[in-house]
Design a protein around this motif. Sequence first.
Motif, PDB file in Angstrom:
ATOM      1  N   VAL A 307      -5.020   2.235   8.803  1.00  0.00           N
ATOM      2  CA  VAL A 307      -4.361   1.558   7.681  1.00  0.00           C
ATOM      3  C   VAL A 307      -4.663   0.073   7.696  1.00  0.00           C
ATOM      4  CG1 VAL A 307      -2.126   0.936   6.689  1.00  0.00           C
ATOM      5  CG2 VAL A 307      -2.529   3.274   7.484  1.00  0.00           C
ATOM      6  N   ASP A 308      -4.627  -0.542   8.887  1.00  0.00           N
ATOM      7  CA  ASP A 308      -4.924  -1.979   8.989  1.00  0.00           C
ATOM      8  C   ASP A 308      -6.343  -2.285   8.511  1.00  0.00           C
ATOM      9  OD1 ASP A 308      -2.412  -2.547   9.949  1.00  0.00           O
ATOM     10  OD2 ASP A 308      -3.001  -2.436  12.070  1.00  0.00           O
ATOM     11  N   GLU A 309      -7.276  -1.397   8.811  1.00  0.00           N
ATOM     12  CA  GLU A 309      -8.663  -1.584   8.354  1.00  0.00           C
ATOM     13  C   GLU A 309      -8.763  -1.451   6.822  1.00  0.00           C
ATOM     14  OE1 GLU A 309     -11.227   1.125  10.324  1.00  0.00           O
ATOM     15  OE2 GLU A 309     -10.905   0.274  12.331  1.00  0.00           O
ATOM     16  N   LEU A 330       2.856   2.350   6.941  1.00  0.00           N
ATOM     17  CA  LEU A 330       3.136   1.386   8.005  1.00  0.00           C
ATOM     18  C   LEU A 330       4.641   1.255   8.234  1.00  0.00           C
ATOM     19  CD1 LEU A 330       0.598  -1.518   7.314  1.00  0.00           C
ATOM     20  CD2 LEU A 330       0.536   0.141   9.181  1.00  0.00           C
ATOM     21  N   GLY A 331       5.420   1.283   7.137  1.00  0.00           N
ATOM     22  CA  GLY A 331       6.873   1.208   7.255  1.00  0.00           C
ATOM     23  C   GLY A 331       7.434   2.396   8.030  1.00  0.00           C
ATOM     24  N   LYS A 332       6.915   3.570   7.765  1.00  0.00           N
ATOM     25  CA  LYS A 332       7.377   4.769   8.478  1.00  0.00           C
ATOM     26  C   LYS A 332       7.037   4.694   9.963  1.00  0.00           C
ATOM     27  CE  LYS A 332       7.010   7.943   4.522  1.00  0.00           C
ATOM     28  NZ  LYS A 332       6.287   9.121   3.974  1.00  0.00           N
ATOM     29  N   ILE A 333       5.826   4.197  10.264  1.00  0.00           N
ATOM     30  CA  ILE A 333       5.406   4.098  11.665  1.00  0.00           C
ATOM     31  C   ILE A 333       6.315   3.122  12.418  1.00  0.00           C
ATOM     32  CG2 ILE A 333       3.546   3.304  13.182  1.00  0.00           C
ATOM     33  CD1 ILE A 333       1.565   4.316  11.029  1.00  0.00           C
ATOM     34  N   ALA A 334       6.576   1.963  11.790  1.00  0.00           N
ATOM     35  CA  ALA A 334       7.445   0.958  12.430  1.00  0.00           C
ATOM     36  C   ALA A 334       8.875   1.482  12.584  1.00  0.00           C
ATOM     37  CB  ALA A 334       7.420  -0.333  11.610  1.00  0.00           C
ATOM     38  N   ARG A 335       9.338   2.194  11.581  1.00  0.00           N
ATOM     39  CA  ARG A 335      10.689   2.750  11.635  1.00  0.00           C
ATOM     40  C   ARG A 335      10.830   3.755  12.774  1.00  0.00           C
ATOM     41  NH1 ARG A 335      11.689   6.774   7.017  1.00  0.00           N
ATOM     42  NH2 ARG A 335      10.302   7.880   8.461  1.00  0.00           N
ATOM     43  N   THR A 345       9.937  -5.030   6.292  1.00  0.00           N
ATOM     44  CA  THR A 345       8.902  -5.868   5.661  1.00  0.00           C
ATOM     45  C   THR A 345       7.875  -5.002   4.943  1.00  0.00           C
ATOM     46  OG1 THR A 345       9.179  -7.572   7.360  1.00  0.00           O
ATOM     47  CG2 THR A 345       7.120  -7.599   6.086  1.00  0.00           C
ATOM     48  N   ASN A 346       7.425  -3.956   5.618  1.00  0.00           N
ATOM     49  CA  ASN A 346       6.412  -3.082   5.014  1.00  0.00           C
ATOM     50  C   ASN A 346       6.967  -2.280   3.839  1.00  0.00           C
ATOM     51  OD1 ASN A 346       4.040  -3.602   6.591  1.00  0.00           O
ATOM     52  ND2 ASN A 346       5.030  -2.570   8.312  1.00  0.00           N
ATOM     53  N   PHE A 347       8.217  -1.837   3.966  1.00  0.00           N
ATOM     54  CA  PHE A 347       8.821  -1.109   2.840  1.00  0.00           C
ATOM     55  C   PHE A 347       9.006  -2.043   1.640  1.00  0.00           C
ATOM     56  CE2 PHE A 347      10.712   2.090   5.969  1.00  0.00           C
ATOM     57  CZ  PHE A 347       9.808   3.069   5.598  1.00  0.00           C
TER      58      PHE A 347
END
Length: 492
Positions: A307-309, A330-335, A345-347
């Motif tokens: 995703v970052d790429e 990304l929001g789900k991964i961080a959560r 932040t991502n959400f």
Amino acid sequence: MANYFKKVFLFVLLILFGTSYLKAGPYVYLSEDSLVSFIKITNKNLQQKKLVNYIKLRFQNGPEASIPQGKAEVYRELDKFQVNDREALKYFIESTIQRRFSNLSGAENAMIKAINQASKDKADFLTYSFISHLAFIQTDKGNAIGAIYSYGLAQKEALKLNDPQLQVVLNINISDLYYKLNLYDQSLFYLDQALSVKEQNKIKDDRFYTVISYNKAENFFRMGLVDSLKKCHDQLLGPQNKSYKLFTYQGRTAYYLSLLKHRNAEAIQQIKALQASKQYVVNDVDNQNLADCFYRNSQPDSAKAIVDELLVKPYSANHPEIKYHLYELLGKIARDKGDYETAATNFDLALKQSEERINNTTQVGNISAQIKIDKIESSFTDTAERYRRERLILILIIVAVVFMLAGIVLLYRSIRQKRHYEKLLYDTKKQELAFINSHEVRKHLTNILGIVELMNESKDKKAEFMEVEKHLYSSASKLDDAIKNISEKLSD
């Protein structure tokens, strides 16, 4: 160097597909003098088609290092043969080069100049093709509103050209734009339109069948319709498919099925195997799906790396519908990791992309509705014009029939009158002949018979003959005249 470049530069030409988003078409290799042979084509539309495809493939798909020399070479040949549309084609070349180097604003400006010049030159196919390419550039820029409006203009040009194949291609490209906007029902509608035009006009090119089946498969995958996706995948495995991307289509729809059936580990292996294959045409969509697979397969770090790429790529930056999904992931991964601040932040970023996507979708919907209204109005106008022509033809036929009947009546009356007058003339002649017969022929014949009878009763026939000879000759002459008169009248 030029000859060497020409020999090595044998690249593919999509015969019918003048668009970068149409995902099918066999390769046709260009010979050294392909450009000159295309320039010498006398059929205007065919010449323009060949030159557009040549330019697009040479400067979009050819080696970057060869672009400056290739540009000079093409310009030289266009000027040498005094090609009527050379100025418009030069703008198109410049636009293609700018797009190749991701200068989308420069590409858009050059393409607008190409469209204006083509319209000025009344080059109908070039106008259609350049407007379609402008829509591609606007799509790359994330300007969905401009793209759908350009497609509406291209539709009008395609109708003017009355080329069913162009209408099929255009419908496929419009469906692709709606697919990117996540408007899957609209996308499927235009794919059905493309298939309908193909079948109605009995277009035998199976590449259309292949690309329509694949594009439908992509829509069904996003909609989560396993059975419909399976049907499209099976169609792509059929014998009638023709596409240099067929291996790619078959492989991609195969791992789509694994994803919808939640076989994530299997899908990961399928995607990696395809990306390693030289036959496979890699797409950023594969990496997006791979990131989803990793996340669902409990490999969040691998998903985050992909995703970052993707987020730093220019294409993703211009498309809120893509960025929305990436930020949400990304929001789900961080959560899941308990990093709620990063997740929030991502959400939040995903929410902003969602708002932008909804705004774009609403405006696109309005423009799409207007385009459909324009299409209906155009269809109504065409129908009214056709009705007017048919009505005029019918009136002319009725007038012609009336005149024909009047002529027949007049001819019939003339024939009757002629026969009537001929009968009157015949009766008159008959009466005249009867009069001559009774008053002339019989009179003189009676005189002759009387003289002959007198001669028979006379004792001195010779003396009697000498006495009546003059009267006999006179009556005979008058009888002869009467007979001649009758003969002449019978001849008349």
